[in-house]
Design an enzyme around this catalytic site. Structure first.
Site, PDB file in Angstrom:
ATOM      1  CB  SER A 139      -0.894   0.019   1.245  1.00  0.00           C
ATOM      2  OG  SER A 139      -1.552   1.272   1.378  1.00  0.00           O
ATOM      3  CE1 TYR A 155      -4.024  -2.291   5.158  1.00  0.00           C
ATOM      4  CE2 TYR A 155      -3.155  -0.159   4.458  1.00  0.00           C
ATOM      5  CZ  TYR A 155      -3.735  -1.380   4.156  1.00  0.00           C
ATOM      6  OH  TYR A 155      -4.011  -1.699   2.847  1.00  0.00           O
TER       7      TYR A 155
END
Length: 241
Positions: free
Chosen positions: A140, A153
């Site tokens: 990501s 995350y």
């Protein structure tokens, strides 16, 4: 990619589903891993079969090492050795650092990072023996630039990028490539957050699952045989240097 066997973790929905369909259209046979979405996984296998691909669904929580070992045994027994591995499974448990519970940290690191370690460790043996393999890790842009409320995350995706580079160095001589894709897709976003992110994307739109899937298809193909240890940001220019 004709008749190469690809295992896509978290493959029944969203990005994973798009990846499975794109690889199937490009001639791969697909092992669809899922944890909770059995109905969606079976429906996807039917779609893949209509495209002419062999496809089967395999349930496993890939954050659990024992289940991953059983998953690979089942896939090999039913379909053959995994030649292309797409580590796509992941979760979010967003919270500001001061409010983040240890279990929220642990769950995200296990699902997003440890899962890739477990799956890659199982797949790499057969790939090394065959002297051919493709591993694609779905990271990501948050792993590159960070994001408030997503320390867990962000850490998991940054770790996945470092993991990709290290494994790429270890196994390049065996004909195995390992690459990562950084996406701007972080799940369901509140409208205010979505608008803020859109303002940072030069192309002016959020990425689609198909955008990511096409990049995965490239990394899984022979056309990328001289590309390894790379991070391709499929993010509309959001993190350009």
């Amino acid at each position: 990619m004709a008749r190469r066997l690809a295992l896509v973790t978290g493959g029944s929905r969203g990005i994973g589903r798009a990846i499975a369909l794109t690889l199937g259209k490009n001639g791969c046979d697909i092992a669809v891993n899922y944890n909770a979405s059995a109905e969606a996984a079976e429906a996807l296998c039917e779609e893949l079969a209509a495209l002419g691909a062999r496809a089967s669904a395999f349930r496993a929580d890939v954050s659990d090492r024992t289940q991953v070992e059983a998953l690979f045994k089942a896939v090999e027994a039913g379909m053959g050795p995994v030649e292309i591995l797409v580590n796509n499974a992941g979760i979010t448990r967003d919270n500001l650092l001061m409010r983040m519970k240890p279990e929220e940290w642990d769950a995200v690191l296990a699902a997003n990072l440890s899962s890739a370690f477990y799956c890659t460790k199982e797949a790499i043996r057969g790939m090394a023996k065959a002297r051919w393999g493709r591993i694609v890790n779905i990271a990501s842009v948050v792993g590159l630039v960070g994001n408030a409320g997503q320390a867990n995350y962000s850490a998991s995706k940054a770790g996945l990028i470092g993991f990709s580079k290290s494994v790429a160095r270890e196994y390049a001589a065996r004909g195995i490539t390992v690459n990562a894709i950084g996406t701007d897709m972080t799940g369901v976003l509140k409208e205010q957050v979505r608008e803020a992110i859109l303002g940072q994307i030069p192309l002016g739109r959020m990425g689609s699952p198909e955008d990511v899937a096409r990049a995965v298809a490239f990394f899984a193909s022979e056309e990328s045989s001289y590309v390894t240890g790379q991070v391709l940001a499929v993010d509309g220019g959001m993190t350009m240097c």
